[in-house]
Each structure stands twice: as C-alpha cells, then as structure tokens.
Scaffold this motif. Sequence first.
Motif, PDB file in Angstrom:
ATOM      1  N   LEU A 111     105.193  -1.021 -24.059  1.00 36.77           N
ATOM      2  CA  LEU A 111     105.707  -0.367 -22.865  1.00 36.77           C
ATOM      3  C   LEU A 111     106.190   1.033 -23.238  1.00 36.77           C
ATOM      4  O   LEU A 111     107.035   1.177 -24.121  1.00 36.77           O
ATOM      5  N   LYS A 112     105.635   2.046 -22.607  1.00 31.72           N
ATOM      6  CA  LYS A 112     105.942   3.434 -22.974  1.00 31.72           C
ATOM      7  C   LYS A 112     107.122   3.958 -22.152  1.00 31.72           C
ATOM      8  O   LYS A 112     106.965   4.662 -21.168  1.00 31.72           O
ATOM      9  N   PHE A 113     108.318   3.562 -22.578  1.00 30.76           N
ATOM     10  CA  PHE A 113     109.530   4.001 -21.896  1.00 30.76           C
ATOM     11  C   PHE A 113     110.646   4.147 -22.912  1.00 30.76           C
ATOM     12  O   PHE A 113     110.778   3.344 -23.835  1.00 30.76           O
ATOM     13  N   THR A 114     111.439   5.188 -22.735  1.00 30.11           N
ATOM     14  CA  THR A 114     112.635   5.342 -23.541  1.00 30.11           C
ATOM     15  C   THR A 114     113.723   6.017 -22.711  1.00 30.11           C
ATOM     16  O   THR A 114     113.437   6.905 -21.918  1.00 30.11           O
ATOM     17  N   GLY A 115     114.948   5.551 -22.899  1.00 28.00           N
ATOM     18  CA  GLY A 115     116.076   6.179 -22.231  1.00 28.00           C
ATOM     19  C   GLY A 115     116.916   6.992 -23.183  1.00 28.00           C
ATOM     20  O   GLY A 115     117.999   7.472 -22.812  1.00 28.00           O
ATOM     21  N   GLU A 116     116.419   7.175 -24.412  1.00 23.67           N
ATOM     22  CA  GLU A 116     117.186   7.911 -25.412  1.00 23.67           C
ATOM     23  C   GLU A 116     117.368   9.365 -24.978  1.00 23.67           C
ATOM     24  O   GLU A 116     116.417  10.028 -24.570  1.00 23.67           O
ATOM     25  N   GLY A 117     118.603   9.846 -25.067  1.00 24.47           N
ATOM     26  CA  GLY A 117     118.896  11.215 -24.686  1.00 24.47           C
ATOM     27  C   GLY A 117     119.314  11.378 -23.245  1.00 24.47           C
ATOM     28  O   GLY A 117     119.676  12.486 -22.824  1.00 24.47           O
ATOM     29  N   ALA A 118     119.298  10.295 -22.463  1.00 28.90           N
ATOM     30  CA  ALA A 118     119.702  10.382 -21.062  1.00 28.90           C
ATOM     31  C   ALA A 118     121.219  10.325 -20.943  1.00 28.90           C
ATOM     32  O   ALA A 118     121.903   9.707 -21.758  1.00 28.90           O
TER      33      ALA A 118
END
Length: 256
Positions: free
Chosen positions: A116-123
């Motif tokens: 799954l191509k998702f990241t919340g890093e840096g939000a």
Amino acid sequence: MSSPGFAEALVLRTQQLTPHMYRLTFRSEFAADFTLGAPGQYLKVLAPALGEAGPPVFDPDTYKSRMRTYTLRHVRPQVQEFDIDFVVHGEEGIAGPWAKQAKAGDRILISRPGTLKFTGEGADWHLFVADMAAIPAAAIELEGLPEHAVGDAFFEILSEADRQPVRAPAGINIHWIIKADSHAPSDELIDAVRSVTWRDGAPSVFVAGEFSIAGTLRSFFRKERPTRKDLTYVSSYWKLGLIEPEHKMFKAQAAA
C-alpha cells in the motif's frame, strides 16, 4: 492445484467481529516470508465456491474473475499465520459469503502481498475516510501512528453494532457514520468530511472505499482543500454493480 504465483492457506480460526465483518486466521507457507510491517499490505484471494471446503481449482483462463483483494490485518510470520477481515453483505459476492460459513480446515489460495503506497510521515495532523470494505486498511494505518498524533477518522458502517475497536492515538477522533443500505449513496460520509474542522499545518489524507466516495473526495482535496500529493492517498476499492475485474477496468478508463 495452485499456480506458481499462489499458495494454499489453511483456515485455523474464525471470529465474527461485528454483524457484517468476519475475521479469519490462516496458516500458509507464504506467511513465513511476511514481515512484521506487512499488515496494511494486500493479498489476492481465490476462495472456493460457497459450501466447498477448498482449495479452489486454479484455472489460468478464469481465475481473475474469482480473484478478490483483501488487506492483511495482522501477521505472525514466526508461526506462518495471518488474519484477514471479510465484509459480508448477505449472499452478495464470492469471498464474503464463503468467509461467513468457513470453518477450521477449509482452504483458499493466496498470492504474495503487494504494498500500500501511503505514508503519513511529516504530516502535522491526519484525516482518514473509509467505508466498511476499507476499514481494515485504514485501521492499520491509524494503529501505526505515533501516540502524539491528532486528527479525525470517518468510518462508514452498516449498523451501530458494526463499530469495532481501533487502537488509535487518543488525539484521533473517530466518527462512526451509519448507512444501513450498502447500495445507497454515501452522502452523509462525504458531507461529514467536507464539514471537518481544518487544522493548521499539512494533513496526511487517507481515503478508501466505493468508487463514488473516492472520486468525490479526490476532487475535494484537489480543488477545495488542496493537500500535498505526497501525503494524500485516495483509492477506490470497489464500485457498486461491478465485480472486481470490472471495477479495475472502469477505474483504469476513468484515470486515462
């Protein structure tokens, strides 16, 4: 008989999580290669016909019409086990009805996992939107957030009893939106997202569900509430009236 790209998975345990969601625990030789980061990835599943113990016969000419995609909810590679949550709408579909009546000893075919191509890093904050079919994927991402994370999650379910525990950080507000008719438009879910209090900073946005939900909110996050592309995941997992291969074709044509 399986193909080189598929392996058998044996049902070990079944659990009814809610009136419309069943969790099945499997063992498979493929699971030995899963990593602890595998939850949130997805598998291709070939389920037997309703009432059959399986595994299904692999037919290279017809298997794609029966293949369905599911999220890895939990993995335990040291014992070659994993969990999949199945949404059940009565007798609709293939894998859902099979999962409802499955028992220990039954067998399916599975592929190796995709990513799954998702990241919340840096939000700075987080926004999740999912209908019932996408709750497993959204819940995994929520459960992986740091303890200090803040934001909102909007989950569409079919009844009050379909609420389920999600180990989200205390700063994530989970909103359960009931839509008793699985074939009705998701107007209340979309309206709730449009009305969310917009926080300062850059949000990560995770949207998954029926095609119309994804399409409407994709436009919303492009035009009305622009978000960073690298922090935005919007994907349709299914479409009313279409089986998965037809949905994939429709989705590809819409993106062209």
